[in-house]
Design a protein around this motif. Structure first.
Motif, PDB file in Angstrom:
ATOM      1  N   GLN A  35      10.634   3.069  -6.619  1.00  0.00           N
ATOM      2  CA  GLN A  35      10.784   1.885  -7.457  1.00  0.00           C
ATOM      3  C   GLN A  35       9.444   1.403  -8.008  1.00  0.00           C
ATOM      4  O   GLN A  35       9.336   0.992  -9.165  1.00  0.00           O
ATOM      5  CB  GLN A  35      11.452   0.759  -6.656  1.00  0.00           C
ATOM      6  CG  GLN A  35      11.904  -0.427  -7.490  1.00  0.00           C
ATOM      7  CD  GLN A  35      12.962  -0.035  -8.512  1.00  0.00           C
ATOM      8  OE1 GLN A  35      13.949   0.611  -8.188  1.00  0.00           O
ATOM      9  NE2 GLN A  35      12.758  -0.423  -9.759  1.00  0.00           N
ATOM     10  N   THR A  36       8.408   1.487  -7.184  1.00  0.00           N
ATOM     11  CA  THR A  36       7.093   0.979  -7.576  1.00  0.00           C
ATOM     12  C   THR A  36       6.387   1.901  -8.562  1.00  0.00           C
ATOM     13  O   THR A  36       5.760   1.430  -9.517  1.00  0.00           O
ATOM     14  CB  THR A  36       6.201   0.786  -6.333  1.00  0.00           C
ATOM     15  OG1 THR A  36       6.861  -0.101  -5.419  1.00  0.00           O
ATOM     16  CG2 THR A  36       4.845   0.205  -6.707  1.00  0.00           C
ATOM     17  N   TYR A  37       6.477   3.202  -8.353  1.00  0.00           N
ATOM     18  CA  TYR A  37       5.638   4.123  -9.109  1.00  0.00           C
ATOM     19  C   TYR A  37       6.358   5.035 -10.102  1.00  0.00           C
ATOM     20  O   TYR A  37       5.782   5.402 -11.124  1.00  0.00           O
ATOM     21  CB  TYR A  37       4.845   5.015  -8.142  1.00  0.00           C
ATOM     22  CG  TYR A  37       3.907   4.256  -7.250  1.00  0.00           C
ATOM     23  CD1 TYR A  37       2.797   3.589  -7.766  1.00  0.00           C
ATOM     24  CD2 TYR A  37       4.119   4.200  -5.868  1.00  0.00           C
ATOM     25  CE1 TYR A  37       1.923   2.889  -6.942  1.00  0.00           C
ATOM     26  CE2 TYR A  37       3.253   3.506  -5.040  1.00  0.00           C
ATOM     27  CZ  TYR A  37       2.157   2.863  -5.576  1.00  0.00           C
ATOM     28  OH  TYR A  37       1.300   2.177  -4.763  1.00  0.00           O
ATOM     29  N   LEU A  38       7.599   5.431  -9.811  1.00  0.00           N
ATOM     30  CA  LEU A  38       8.195   6.507 -10.597  1.00  0.00           C
ATOM     31  C   LEU A  38       9.510   6.173 -11.292  1.00  0.00           C
ATOM     32  O   LEU A  38       9.988   6.953 -12.114  1.00  0.00           O
ATOM     33  CB  LEU A  38       8.415   7.742  -9.701  1.00  0.00           C
ATOM     34  CG  LEU A  38       7.115   8.424  -9.237  1.00  0.00           C
ATOM     35  CD1 LEU A  38       7.370   9.323  -8.050  1.00  0.00           C
ATOM     36  CD2 LEU A  38       6.525   9.227 -10.377  1.00  0.00           C
ATOM     37  N   TRP A  39      10.092   5.046 -10.963  1.00  0.00           N
ATOM     38  CA  TRP A  39      11.414   4.761 -11.508  1.00  0.00           C
ATOM     39  C   TRP A  39      11.399   4.645 -13.033  1.00  0.00           C
ATOM     40  O   TRP A  39      12.181   5.301 -13.729  1.00  0.00           O
ATOM     41  CB  TRP A  39      11.978   3.483 -10.885  1.00  0.00           C
ATOM     42  CG  TRP A  39      13.308   3.101 -11.479  1.00  0.00           C
ATOM     43  CD1 TRP A  39      13.598   2.002 -12.221  1.00  0.00           C
ATOM     44  CD2 TRP A  39      14.517   3.865 -11.405  1.00  0.00           C
ATOM     45  NE1 TRP A  39      14.911   2.016 -12.622  1.00  0.00           N
ATOM     46  CE2 TRP A  39      15.508   3.152 -12.125  1.00  0.00           C
ATOM     47  CE3 TRP A  39      14.863   5.072 -10.800  1.00  0.00           C
ATOM     48  CZ2 TRP A  39      16.803   3.613 -12.259  1.00  0.00           C
ATOM     49  CZ3 TRP A  39      16.165   5.527 -10.942  1.00  0.00           C
ATOM     50  CH2 TRP A  39      17.118   4.792 -11.663  1.00  0.00           C
ATOM     51  N   GLY A  98       1.012  11.535  -6.413  1.00  0.00           N
ATOM     52  CA  GLY A  98       2.140  11.472  -7.344  1.00  0.00           C
ATOM     53  C   GLY A  98       2.178  10.218  -8.184  1.00  0.00           C
ATOM     54  O   GLY A  98       2.833  10.182  -9.232  1.00  0.00           O
ATOM     55  N   THR A  99       1.467   9.187  -7.748  1.00  0.00           N
ATOM     56  CA  THR A  99       1.477   7.923  -8.500  1.00  0.00           C
ATOM     57  C   THR A  99       0.694   8.020  -9.810  1.00  0.00           C
ATOM     58  O   THR A  99       0.743   7.100 -10.620  1.00  0.00           O
ATOM     59  CB  THR A  99       0.903   6.779  -7.647  1.00  0.00           C
ATOM     60  OG1 THR A  99      -0.496   7.012  -7.399  1.00  0.00           O
ATOM     61  CG2 THR A  99       1.635   6.667  -6.320  1.00  0.00           C
ATOM     62  N   TRP A 100      -0.034   9.129 -10.014  1.00  0.00           N
ATOM     63  CA  TRP A 100      -0.817   9.306 -11.237  1.00  0.00           C
ATOM     64  C   TRP A 100      -0.025  10.058 -12.311  1.00  0.00           C
ATOM     65  O   TRP A 100      -0.516  10.261 -13.418  1.00  0.00           O
ATOM     66  CB  TRP A 100      -2.115  10.046 -10.932  1.00  0.00           C
ATOM     67  CG  TRP A 100      -3.025   9.224 -10.077  1.00  0.00           C
ATOM     68  CD1 TRP A 100      -3.036   9.160  -8.717  1.00  0.00           C
ATOM     69  CD2 TRP A 100      -4.015   8.301 -10.528  1.00  0.00           C
ATOM     70  NE1 TRP A 100      -3.987   8.267  -8.282  1.00  0.00           N
ATOM     71  CE2 TRP A 100      -4.607   7.725  -9.381  1.00  0.00           C
ATOM     72  CE3 TRP A 100      -4.479   7.913 -11.773  1.00  0.00           C
ATOM     73  CZ2 TRP A 100      -5.620   6.778  -9.453  1.00  0.00           C
ATOM     74  CZ3 TRP A 100      -5.495   6.974 -11.859  1.00  0.00           C
ATOM     75  CH2 TRP A 100      -6.054   6.422 -10.714  1.00  0.00           C
ATOM     76  N   ILE A 101       1.197  10.438 -11.984  1.00  0.00           N
ATOM     77  CA  ILE A 101       2.036  11.135 -12.962  1.00  0.00           C
ATOM     78  C   ILE A 101       2.506  10.147 -14.026  1.00  0.00           C
ATOM     79  O   ILE A 101       2.918   9.029 -13.714  1.00  0.00           O
ATOM     80  CB  ILE A 101       3.252  11.779 -12.272  1.00  0.00           C
ATOM     81  CG1 ILE A 101       2.796  12.842 -11.268  1.00  0.00           C
ATOM     82  CG2 ILE A 101       4.202  12.388 -13.290  1.00  0.00           C
ATOM     83  CD1 ILE A 101       3.912  13.359 -10.380  1.00  0.00           C
ATOM     84  N   LYS A 102       2.450  10.580 -15.288  1.00  0.00           N
ATOM     85  CA  LYS A 102       2.907   9.755 -16.399  1.00  0.00           C
ATOM     86  C   LYS A 102       4.167  10.368 -17.022  1.00  0.00           C
ATOM     87  O   LYS A 102       4.499  11.532 -16.774  1.00  0.00           O
ATOM     88  CB  LYS A 102       1.799   9.658 -17.461  1.00  0.00           C
ATOM     89  CG  LYS A 102       0.508   9.050 -16.922  1.00  0.00           C
ATOM     90  CD  LYS A 102      -0.627   9.215 -17.918  1.00  0.00           C
ATOM     91  CE  LYS A 102      -1.953   8.781 -17.295  1.00  0.00           C
ATOM     92  NZ  LYS A 102      -3.116   9.122 -18.157  1.00  0.00           N
ATOM     93  N   LYS A 157       0.830  -1.199   0.000  1.00  0.00           N
ATOM     94  CA  LYS A 157       0.000   0.000   0.000  1.00  0.00           C
ATOM     95  C   LYS A 157       0.867   1.253   0.000  1.00  0.00           C
ATOM     96  O   LYS A 157       1.917   1.296   0.646  1.00  0.00           O
ATOM     97  CB  LYS A 157      -0.905   0.023   1.232  1.00  0.00           C
ATOM     98  CG  LYS A 157      -2.045  -0.986   1.181  1.00  0.00           C
ATOM     99  CD  LYS A 157      -2.964  -0.830   2.387  1.00  0.00           C
ATOM    100  CE  LYS A 157      -4.125  -1.807   2.322  1.00  0.00           C
ATOM    101  NZ  LYS A 157      -5.039  -1.665   3.494  1.00  0.00           N
ATOM    102  N   CYS A 158       0.384   2.250  -0.721  1.00  0.00           N
ATOM    103  CA  CYS A 158       1.049   3.553  -0.715  1.00  0.00           C
ATOM    104  C   CYS A 158       0.604   4.301   0.537  1.00  0.00           C
ATOM    105  O   CYS A 158      -0.586   4.566   0.714  1.00  0.00           O
ATOM    106  CB  CYS A 158       0.658   4.326  -1.965  1.00  0.00           C
ATOM    107  SG  CYS A 158       1.391   5.953  -2.069  1.00  0.00           S
ATOM    108  N   ARG A 159       1.543   4.610   1.427  1.00  0.00           N
ATOM    109  CA  ARG A 159       1.174   5.269   2.689  1.00  0.00           C
ATOM    110  C   ARG A 159       1.118   6.788   2.530  1.00  0.00           C
ATOM    111  O   ARG A 159       0.259   7.448   3.100  1.00  0.00           O
ATOM    112  CB  ARG A 159       2.159   4.895   3.798  1.00  0.00           C
ATOM    113  CG  ARG A 159       2.136   3.413   4.155  1.00  0.00           C
ATOM    114  CD  ARG A 159       2.549   3.137   5.581  1.00  0.00           C
ATOM    115  NE  ARG A 159       3.846   3.687   5.929  1.00  0.00           N
ATOM    116  CZ  ARG A 159       4.035   4.638   6.847  1.00  0.00           C
ATOM    117  NH1 ARG A 159       3.010   5.169   7.485  1.00  0.00           N
ATOM    118  NH2 ARG A 159       5.255   5.069   7.127  1.00  0.00           N
TER     119      ARG A 159
END
Length: 373
Positions: free
Chosen positions: A303-307, A266-270, A259-261
């Motif tokens: 690592q999970t969302y933006l790398w 920011g996880t919606w950035i493409k 889970k993203c705490r």
């Protein structure tokens, strides 16, 4: 009978100047211009004259229906209206457009009254495309999440109404499935002209101007095609990017619970958002620093969302901090970092980073060999 008080106000305003100046032929042309615009606006068609009338009123399923078209009499009325309108362009407009004509007040009054009558019928007519009904199909739970289905829906929208539909979807986005809406808006934007996209982004900019609501921003980030992010008003764009920057900076991901705490927005950035951000170098530096010096949850978040998207955004012109991160990792034989670089470049023979890290990669013949597979 006073023409001014006996025809529709909009029509009078359109013809008033020429009519009051006793330029009666010009007033007649003004009247037909109103008729043309009314039909175009109601149907979304771009034609003119007899061609426009045929597109709008003909066929078994015309764009403008004068009645229910169920009985033979109703079908005859539809055909008759079509023929009357064709005749207006052929017998009334065209001669006055191409040759010198001098109509009397009585002639002008008769023609203008008749066109006013036809306009009233058209204004009361049914349209095959109704915005409210169409929007219900966009927001329904049975929407098919495919590019093909979305394209077919977009093809149903009259050209002149596409911008309005795009704006309506943006404004009502919170009541729908944003994944459905993302498919639809992408297909719709493919049909819009630059000026229409600009109009939609004026609305998007207003939606973002004062908000700090995660939902408001998240839904825009997902629905509005990322490649057009630069069209957001600059002052709004800078503000939202700063808000997103701080959100990502605080981001943490709990690997045990998956889970993203913190930092969920920011996880919606493409990738295309980042490419259009004002300060891509600052973003890259912050993300690399978080990966190098952050705690376990911060590293997991990146690592999970933006790398992958930060690497993609730096593909053509790599930022110094990211370049240094890889260079040091390669020199120190850090397996994790070496693996990350290999993953980014191994599937592209001409990836720019082969050249960037050419010297360091000489120590890794097993990676170099993958370039030629």
């Amino acid at each position: 009978m006073d023409l001014k008080v006996n025809i529709q106000r909009d029509l009078w305003e359109a013809i008033e100047k020429n009519y009051e100046n006793e330029s009666y032929s010009s007033a007649i042309l003004d009247t037909i211009h109103v008729l043309t615009d009314t039909i175009r606006n109601k149907t979304g068609l771009e034609g003119d004259g007899a061609s426009l009338i045929g597109q709008a009123f003909s066929g078994d399923n015309p764009k403008i229906q004068i009645n229910k078209l169920q009985t033979e009499s109703e079908k005859n009325i539809q055909r008759g209206m079509q023929e009357l309108l064709r005749g207006l362009y052929t017998a009334i407009r065209n001669p006055r457009s191409h040759d010198k004509h001098s109509d009397s007040k009585a002639e002008a009054d008769a023609i203008i009254y008749f066109i006013d009558y036809l306009l009233k019928i058209i204004n009361k007519s049914r349209m095959n495309f109704e915005e409210a009904t169409f929007l219900n199909r966009i927001f329904e739970k049975y929407y098919v999440k495919t590019a093909e289905y979305s394209k077919l829906l977009v093809d149903e929208i009259p050209i002149r109404q596409r911008t309005g539909i795009a704006i309506a979807v943006i404004l009502q986005r919170k009541k729908g499935d944003i994944y459905n809406l993302g498919y639809f808006i992408e297909a719709l934007f493919d049909k819009l002209e630059d000026i229409e996209i600009f109009q939609v982004y004026k609305v998007i900019s207003e939606e973002l101007k004062y908000t700090d609501s995660d939902e408001s921003i998240r839904t825009i980030l997902h629905i509005a095609p990322a490649k057009y992010w630069s069209k957001v008003d600059k002052v709004v764009k800078i503000r939202i990017e700063n808000l997103l920057f701080e959100n990502v900076k605080s981001g943490k991901y709990d690997t045990s619970n998956k889970k993203c705490r913190f930092g969920s927005l920011g996880t919606w950035i493409k990738t295309e958002h980042l490419l259009n951000f004002e300060h891509i170098n600052q973003w890259t530096t912050m993300i690399v620093d978080k990966l190098r010096n952050g705690d376990v949850e911060e590293k997991a978040y990146i690592q999970t969302y933006l790398w992958n998207i930060i690497c993609e955004a730096n593909k053509e012109n790599i930022n110094y901090s990211l370049k240094y991160y890889f260079s040091e990792g390669l020199k120190n034989e850090n397996k994790e970092i070496v693996g990350k670089l290999e993953f980014q470049i191994m599937f592209e023979e001409h990836h720019p980073w082969w050249k960037v890290f050419e010297e360091e990669l000489k120590k890794y013949p097993e990676i170099l060999n993958t370039q030629f597979l």
